[in-house]
Design a protein around this motif. Structure first.
Motif, PDB file in Angstrom:
ATOM      1  N   VAL A  91       0.853  -1.193   0.000  1.00 25.22           N
ATOM      2  CA  VAL A  91       0.000   0.000   0.000  1.00 25.22           C
ATOM      3  C   VAL A  91       0.887   1.240   0.000  1.00 25.22           C
ATOM      4  CG1 VAL A  91      -1.796   1.281   1.214  1.00 25.22           C
ATOM      5  CG2 VAL A  91      -1.792  -1.226   1.272  1.00 25.22           C
ATOM      6  N   PRO A  92       0.809   2.070  -1.041  1.00 23.42           N
ATOM      7  CA  PRO A  92       1.655   3.275  -1.096  1.00 23.42           C
ATOM      8  C   PRO A  92       1.174   4.368  -0.146  1.00 23.42           C
ATOM      9  CG  PRO A  92       0.187   3.224  -2.981  1.00 23.42           C
ATOM     10  CD  PRO A  92      -0.046   1.934  -2.234  1.00 23.42           C
ATOM     11  N   LEU A  93       1.088   4.027   1.146  1.00 22.48           N
ATOM     12  CA  LEU A  93       0.686   4.997   2.162  1.00 22.48           C
ATOM     13  C   LEU A  93       1.903   5.835   2.544  1.00 22.48           C
ATOM     14  CD1 LEU A  93      -1.356   5.964   4.404  1.00 22.48           C
ATOM     15  CD2 LEU A  93      -0.310   4.204   5.853  1.00 22.48           C
ATOM     16  N   PRO A  94       1.868   7.138   2.339  1.00 21.53           N
ATOM     17  CA  PRO A  94       3.045   7.959   2.641  1.00 21.53           C
ATOM     18  C   PRO A  94       3.419   7.906   4.117  1.00 21.53           C
ATOM     19  CG  PRO A  94       1.462   9.169   1.305  1.00 21.53           C
ATOM     20  CD  PRO A  94       0.767   7.912   1.773  1.00 21.53           C
ATOM     21  N   GLY A  95       4.703   7.727   4.388  1.00 15.68           N
ATOM     22  CA  GLY A  95       5.173   7.738   5.768  1.00 15.68           C
ATOM     23  C   GLY A  95       4.964   9.077   6.434  1.00 15.68           C
ATOM     24  N   GLU A  96       4.755  10.122   5.624  1.00 16.47           N
ATOM     25  CA  GLU A  96       4.501  11.457   6.164  1.00 16.47           C
ATOM     26  C   GLU A  96       3.198  11.519   6.954  1.00 16.47           C
ATOM     27  OE1 GLU A  96       5.347  10.741   3.123  1.00 16.47           O
ATOM     28  OE2 GLU A  96       6.893  12.076   2.352  1.00 16.47           O
ATOM     29  N   PHE A  97       2.294  10.556   6.733  1.00 16.98           N
ATOM     30  CA  PHE A  97       1.038  10.515   7.469  1.00 16.98           C
ATOM     31  C   PHE A  97       1.171   9.737   8.778  1.00 16.98           C
ATOM     32  CE2 PHE A  97      -1.686  10.892   3.357  1.00 16.98           C
ATOM     33  CZ  PHE A  97      -1.405  12.253   3.321  1.00 16.98           C
ATOM     34  N   VAL A  98       2.274   9.023   8.945  1.00 18.85           N
ATOM     35  CA  VAL A  98       2.427   8.119  10.086  1.00 18.85           C
ATOM     36  C   VAL A  98       3.440   8.635  11.107  1.00 18.85           C
ATOM     37  CG1 VAL A  98       2.990   5.762  10.805  1.00 18.85           C
ATOM     38  CG2 VAL A  98       1.858   6.160   8.597  1.00 18.85           C
ATOM     39  N   ILE A  99       4.641   8.935  10.659  1.00 18.93           N
ATOM     40  CA  ILE A  99       5.739   9.222  11.583  1.00 18.93           C
ATOM     41  C   ILE A  99       5.675  10.615  12.230  1.00 18.93           C
ATOM     42  CG2 ILE A  99       8.240   9.326  11.831  1.00 18.93           C
ATOM     43  CD1 ILE A  99       7.104   6.521  11.511  1.00 18.93           C
ATOM     44  N   PRO A 100       5.413  11.705  11.490  1.00 20.52           N
ATOM     45  CA  PRO A 100       5.347  13.014  12.161  1.00 20.52           C
ATOM     46  C   PRO A 100       4.331  13.079  13.310  1.00 20.52           C
ATOM     47  CG  PRO A 100       5.579  13.320   9.807  1.00 20.52           C
ATOM     48  CD  PRO A 100       5.333  11.864  10.016  1.00 20.52           C
ATOM     49  N   PRO A 101       3.105  12.518  13.159  1.00 18.34           N
ATOM     50  CA  PRO A 101       2.195  12.520  14.318  1.00 18.34           C
ATOM     51  C   PRO A 101       2.763  11.758  15.507  1.00 18.34           C
ATOM     52  CG  PRO A 101       0.983  12.058  12.304  1.00 18.34           C
ATOM     53  CD  PRO A 101       2.428  12.012  11.943  1.00 18.34           C
ATOM     54  N   ALA A 102       3.479  10.661  15.232  1.00 19.55           N
ATOM     55  CA  ALA A 102       4.107   9.907  16.316  1.00 19.55           C
ATOM     56  C   ALA A 102       5.222  10.727  16.961  1.00 19.55           C
ATOM     57  CB  ALA A 102       4.662   8.587  15.781  1.00 19.55           C
ATOM     58  N   GLY A 103       5.952  11.485  16.143  1.00 16.10           N
ATOM     59  CA  GLY A 103       6.978  12.370  16.682  1.00 16.10           C
ATOM     60  C   GLY A 103       6.377  13.436  17.584  1.00 16.10           C
ATOM     61  N   TYR A 104       5.230  13.972  17.173  1.00 15.20           N
ATOM     62  CA  TYR A 104       4.536  14.962  18.003  1.00 15.20           C
ATOM     63  C   TYR A 104       4.111  14.342  19.332  1.00 15.20           C
ATOM     64  CZ  TYR A 104       0.671  17.713  19.821  1.00 15.20           C
ATOM     65  OH  TYR A 104      -0.163  18.413  20.648  1.00 15.20           O
ATOM     66  N   LEU A 105       3.590  13.121  19.294  1.00 10.01           N
ATOM     67  CA  LEU A 105       3.182  12.442  20.519  1.00 10.01           C
ATOM     68  C   LEU A 105       4.381  12.192  21.436  1.00 10.01           C
ATOM     69  CD1 LEU A 105       0.594   9.901  19.060  1.00 10.01           C
ATOM     70  CD2 LEU A 105       0.107  11.845  20.552  1.00 10.01           C
ATOM     71  N   ALA A 106       5.540  11.963  20.827  1.00  8.54           N
ATOM     72  CA  ALA A 106       6.761  11.802  21.631  1.00  8.54           C
ATOM     73  C   ALA A 106       7.119  13.112  22.324  1.00  8.54           C
ATOM     74  CB  ALA A 106       7.910  11.335  20.744  1.00  8.54           C
ATOM     75  N   ALA A 107       6.891  14.238  21.648  1.00  8.54           N
ATOM     76  CA  ALA A 107       7.178  15.552  22.239  1.00  8.54           C
ATOM     77  C   ALA A 107       6.258  15.835  23.424  1.00  8.54           C
ATOM     78  CB  ALA A 107       7.040  16.640  21.186  1.00  8.54           C
ATOM     79  N   THR A 108       5.042  15.283  23.381  1.00  3.51           N
ATOM     80  CA  THR A 108       4.098  15.499  24.483  1.00  3.51           C
ATOM     81  C   THR A 108       4.285  14.475  25.601  1.00  3.51           C
ATOM     82  OG1 THR A 108       2.397  14.108  23.438  1.00  3.51           O
ATOM     83  CG2 THR A 108       2.406  16.464  22.892  1.00  3.51           C
ATOM     84  N   GLY A 109       5.211  13.542  25.419  1.00  5.74           N
ATOM     85  CA  GLY A 109       5.483  12.550  26.451  1.00  5.74           C
ATOM     86  C   GLY A 109       4.640  11.295  26.359  1.00  5.74           C
ATOM     87  N   LYS A 110       3.797  11.184  25.330  1.00  3.42           N
ATOM     88  CA  LYS A 110       2.922  10.014  25.198  1.00  3.42           C
ATOM     89  C   LYS A 110       3.606   8.850  24.483  1.00  3.42           C
ATOM     90  CE  LYS A 110      -1.278  12.814  25.239  1.00  3.42           C
ATOM     91  NZ  LYS A 110      -2.495  13.243  24.506  1.00  3.42           N
TER      92      LYS A 110
END
Length: 201
Positions: free
Chosen positions: A34-53
């Motif tokens: 599935v050509p799902l762009p990684g841009e839809f997956v990793i940046p939100p996870a990075g943001y959640l890491a910034a919030t401590g989640k």
């Protein structure tokens, strides 16, 4: 503009709900069928890491492993089917000649092709197929796939970590990141061409 904010919030909530398993599975799909762009997956996870989640380093490792296993899925499917099988269907779309040339090229320049291919959009999803058809050594394929996927995943994770979920800033920095990867890939290609010319002599 509010729909972009809503979409960004949806992605953050979806990644947060699915956790590390969701990141792995989505990056597996992104790297395989599935050509799902990684841009839809990793940046939100990075943001959640910034919030401590989430943990930023686990996000990077998790996403990289998902990309690797997805690429290995394509690799083994292509290797199992074999060149003759693929060429048979390639004739229907008149792609058999192009496929042959691609496999011949890959047998000679496979390692660098995998590494650079993992850095570039669209090619990232397809590079495993000629690797499997040319029966590239799985260790070398895994090594260069992991290296390329790690750079890509880490870059997106850091963007999400430092930028947050602002759609305008995300778009701006992801564009610059993609441009940087392209320039890096071109420098590698130029260096490899120079090296091959000296080596061939």
């Amino acid at each position: 503009m509010s729909y972009l904010v809503d979409f960004a919030n949806f992605l953050v909530n979806a990644i947060g709900a699915s956790g590390y398993i969701g990141i792995f599975l989505l990056m597996f799909l992104e790297s395989s069928i599935v050509p799902l762009p990684g841009e839809f997956v990793i940046p939100p996870a990075g943001y959640l890491a910034a919030t401590g989640k989430m943990n930023l380093w686990i996000v990077i490792i998790d996403g990289t492993l998902g990309s690797l296993f997805g690429a290995l899925f394509n690799y083994y499917i292509s290797k199992t089917l074999g060149l003759k099988f693929v060429l048979k269907f390639g004739r229907i779309f008149r792609l058999d000649h192009a496929l042959k040339k691609t496999v011949i090229f890959f047998e000679k320049h496979g390692a660098i092709s995998v590494f650079i291919g993992r850095l570039l959009p669209t090619i990232r999803h397809l590079i495993s197929i000629p690797a499997g058809l040319s029966k590239m050594r799985v260790f070398a394929f895994s090594l260069f796939t992991t290296a390329g996927a790690l750079i890509y995943t880490a870059g997106l994770a850091f963007i999400g970590y430092f930028v947050g979920k602002n759609p305008d800033l995300l778009k701006y920095y992801m564009h610059r990141f993609s441009l940087g990867l392209l320039i890096f890939a071109l420098v590698l290609i130029a260096g490899y061409i120079i090296y091959r010319r000296k080596y061939d002599k």
